[in-house]
Design an enzyme around this catalytic site. Structure first.
Site, short mmCIF file in Angstrom:
data_model
loop_
_atom_site.label_atom_id
_atom_site.label_comp_id
_atom_site.label_asym_id
_atom_site.label_seq_id
_atom_site.Cartn_x
_atom_site.Cartn_y
_atom_site.Cartn_z
N GLY A 1 66.68 -71.39 12.56
CA GLY A 1 67.66 -70.44 12.03
C GLY A 1 68.92 -70.47 12.89
N ARG B 1 64.87 -76.21 9.05
CA ARG B 1 63.58 -75.91 9.67
C ARG B 1 62.62 -77.07 9.46
NH1 ARG B 1 63.56 -70.78 11.48
NH2 ARG B 1 64.76 -69.17 10.42
N ASP C 1 61.61 -71.70 19.16
CA ASP C 1 60.29 -72.25 19.51
C ASP C 1 59.89 -73.45 18.64
OD1 ASP C 1 60.08 -70.57 17.37
OD2 ASP C 1 58.34 -69.48 18.09
N THR D 1 68.06 -68.29 19.95
CA THR D 1 67.53 -67.59 18.78
C THR D 1 67.96 -66.13 18.83
OG1 THR D 1 65.57 -66.64 17.70
CG2 THR D 1 65.28 -67.32 19.96
N ASP E 1 66.25 -63.92 17.78
CA ASP E 1 65.02 -63.13 18.00
C ASP E 1 64.77 -62.86 19.49
OD1 ASP E 1 64.77 -63.44 15.29
OD2 ASP E 1 63.18 -64.95 15.40
N ASP F 1 62.96 -64.43 21.54
CA ASP F 1 61.52 -64.46 21.82
C ASP F 1 61.04 -65.73 22.53
OD1 ASP F 1 61.92 -66.19 19.72
OD2 ASP F 1 60.29 -65.41 18.47
N ARG G 1 70.92 -37.29 4.78
CA ARG G 1 69.82 -38.16 4.37
C ARG G 1 69.12 -38.77 5.57
NH1 ARG G 1 73.51 -41.35 -0.07
NH2 ARG G 1 72.91 -40.12 -1.90
N MET H 1 66.25 -58.10 11.47
CA MET H 1 65.42 -59.30 11.64
C MET H 1 64.78 -59.32 13.03
SD MET H 1 67.52 -62.43 9.99
CE MET H 1 67.46 -62.83 8.25
N GLY H 2 64.08 -60.38 13.31
CA GLY H 2 63.47 -60.54 14.62
C GLY H 2 62.10 -61.19 14.58
N ARG H 3 61.63 -61.41 13.36
CA ARG H 3 60.31 -62.01 13.17
C ARG H 3 59.25 -61.14 13.85
NH1 ARG H 3 60.72 -68.22 12.80
NH2 ARG H 3 61.08 -67.76 10.63
N GLU I 1 61.76 -56.14 10.86
CA GLU I 1 61.13 -56.72 9.65
C GLU I 1 59.66 -57.08 9.87
OE1 GLU I 1 62.91 -60.52 8.73
OE2 GLU I 1 62.55 -61.31 10.74
N ARG J 1 67.42 -43.45 2.06
CA ARG J 1 67.96 -44.74 1.62
C ARG J 1 67.58 -45.79 2.67
NH1 ARG J 1 68.77 -41.93 -2.20
NH2 ARG J 1 70.71 -41.64 -3.40
N GLN K 1 73.39 -60.68 10.16
CA GLN K 1 73.19 -60.69 11.62
C GLN K 1 73.38 -62.06 12.24
OE1 GLN K 1 69.32 -58.07 12.37
NE2 GLN K 1 69.48 -58.81 10.28
N ARG K 2 73.27 -63.10 11.45
CA ARG K 2 73.29 -64.45 12.01
C ARG K 2 74.67 -65.11 11.94
NH1 ARG K 2 67.94 -66.86 10.11
NH2 ARG K 2 69.24 -68.55 9.34
O1 F6P Z 1 64.22 -66.83 13.65
C1 F6P Z 1 65.44 -66.29 13.30
C2 F6P Z 1 65.33 -65.52 12.02
O2 F6P Z 1 66.62 -64.99 11.72
C3 F6P Z 1 64.29 -64.42 11.99
O3 F6P Z 1 64.70 -63.25 12.61
C4 F6P Z 1 64.05 -64.30 10.50
O4 F6P Z 1 62.76 -63.77 10.20
C5 F6P Z 1 64.17 -65.70 10.03
O5 F6P Z 1 64.98 -66.39 10.95
C6 F6P Z 1 64.76 -65.87 8.66
O6 F6P Z 1 64.70 -67.22 8.32
P1 F6P Z 1 65.50 -67.89 7.14
O7 F6P Z 1 66.93 -68.05 7.57
O8 F6P Z 1 64.83 -69.21 6.99
O9 F6P Z 1 65.38 -67.01 5.95
#
Ligand code: F6P
Length: 340
Positions: free
Chosen positions: A10, A71, A102, A124, A126, A128, A161, A168-170, A220, A264, A272-273
């Site tokens: 990613g 990937r 990783d 990353t 994440d 991690d 509300r 994200m973050g896996r 997530e 909501r 985020q990316r």
């Molecule tokens: O590993 C980075 C990440 O952004 C995770 O946080 C997320 O779950 C995943 O990639 C999403 O992957 P893709 O871009 O393949 O949908």
């Protein structure tokens, strides 16, 4: 020396800064660089092109990656592994610089085990990857998430509300933790901690009672006992596509049902990316990219450039890949102690 560089997995802000550093550091020592396109896929399929020092002027602050990413698992079977070997031999590179998380670094380790010459650069959003204090991409992604959280808080306040922000973050909760702490969320849910629905409802009620609205930040990857939208879709490395589970939307539904508070949710996903890297990520990516070249020149085959305190150093790929780096109890304790 001739270097090959790739960016895999990613994408995240800082990749172009790292590529730039590799190319400039190599060039400063009289070495040349080619880029493999779209991560390990470019190696497997033999798709590469030279990158000049001129080309990388001006990319430092840009998002994405000029080399593309994928990937792709290049060692999925013997035939593809053989193509990797043949293509690298044909490219004439002395060292491969693999920039990734990783999965990408695991493939780099596999190439090292098969006799290849490779150094790694961890990235990353994440955060991690083990062996390094921080990965670049995390600071930028979390900064975007904090901005989203603050915008959601404004509208939550206006409408009294509860709003759930899913980040994200896996399976690592770093982005949720950073967002919740930096934006002052009322509840932050990370995968490293067992989901406690009663506590969530109590905290949302208390926040709404005291100040009229509630902000929940959810990773997530949390397990809330239902895989609502997931069709079990997986990427090439076997990871479930977590965003399809829609935990943020499900939490908002449950909060409204259980507490009667109008709720909501927002899933900011790939927002985020993208975008420019933060100062921290520019510096980290630059330092690690340059360090990777230095590691290769020093013959540190199979090593990865990492941040340890104030220094960038090289550690064996095994050290970075022994297990994912997860949020530990001290962080979780701190996070809870700040939830008012
Ligand atoms: O590993 C980075 C990440 O952004 C995770 O946080 C997320 O779950 C995943 O990639 C999403 O992957 P893709 O871009 O393949 O949908």
């Amino acid at each position: 020396m001739k270097f090959g560089v790739l960016t895999g997995g990613g994408d995240c802000p800082g990749l172009n800064a790292a590529i730039r550093a590799v190319v400039l550091r190599a060039g400063a020592g009289g070495d040349t660089v080619i880029g493999f396109l779209d991560g390990w896929r470019g190696v497997r399929d033999g798709v590469s092109r030279p990158i000049s020092t001129g080309e990388v002027q001006g990319i430092l602050g840009t998002g994405g990656t000029i080399l593309g990413s994928s990937r792709t698992n290049p060692f999925a079977n013997a035939e593809e592994a053989e193509r990797v070997r043949a293509n690298i031999a044909e490219s004439g590179i002395d060292y491969l610089v693999a920039i990734g998380g990783d999965d990408t670094l695991n493939a780099a380790r596999e190439w090292f085990r098969r006799g290849g010459r490779v150094v790694g650069v961890p990235k990353t959003m994440d955060n991690d990857v083990n062996g390094t204090d921080w990965t670049f991409g995390f600071d930028s992604a979390s900064t975007v998430a904090v901005d989203a959280a603050e915008r959601l808080r404004d509208t939550a306040r206006s409408h009294h509300r509860a709003i759930v922000l899913e980040v994200m973050g896996r399976h690592a909760g770093w982005v949720a933790l950073a967002t919740g702490m930096a934006a002052g969320g009322d509840v932050t849910l990370v995968p490293e901690e067992r989901y406690d629905e009663a506590r969530l409802m109590a905290r949302v009620r208390a926040a709404v009672d005291t100040r009229g609205f509630a902000l929940v930040v959810a990773s997530e990857g949390i397990d809330i006992g239902v895989a609502r939208g997931s069709a079990g879709a997986r990427d090439e490395f076997g990871h479930e596509l977590l965003r399809e589970r829609g935990v943020g939307a499900e939490l908002a539904r449950r909060i409204e049902k259980e507490t009667g508070i109008e709720s909501r949710s927002a899933q900011i996903g790939h927002i985020q990316r993208g975008g420019p890297p933060t100062l921290f990520d520019r510096l980290l990516a630059t330092r690690l990219g340059a360090q990777a070249v230095d590691l290769a020149r020093a013959g540190k085959n199979g090593h990865v450039a990492v941040l340890r305190g104030e220094s960038v150093v090289g550690v064996p790929l095994d050290a970075a890949l022994r297990s994912p780096k997860l949020v530990g109890p001290p962080w979780i304790d701190l996070m809870h102690s700040l939830e008012t």
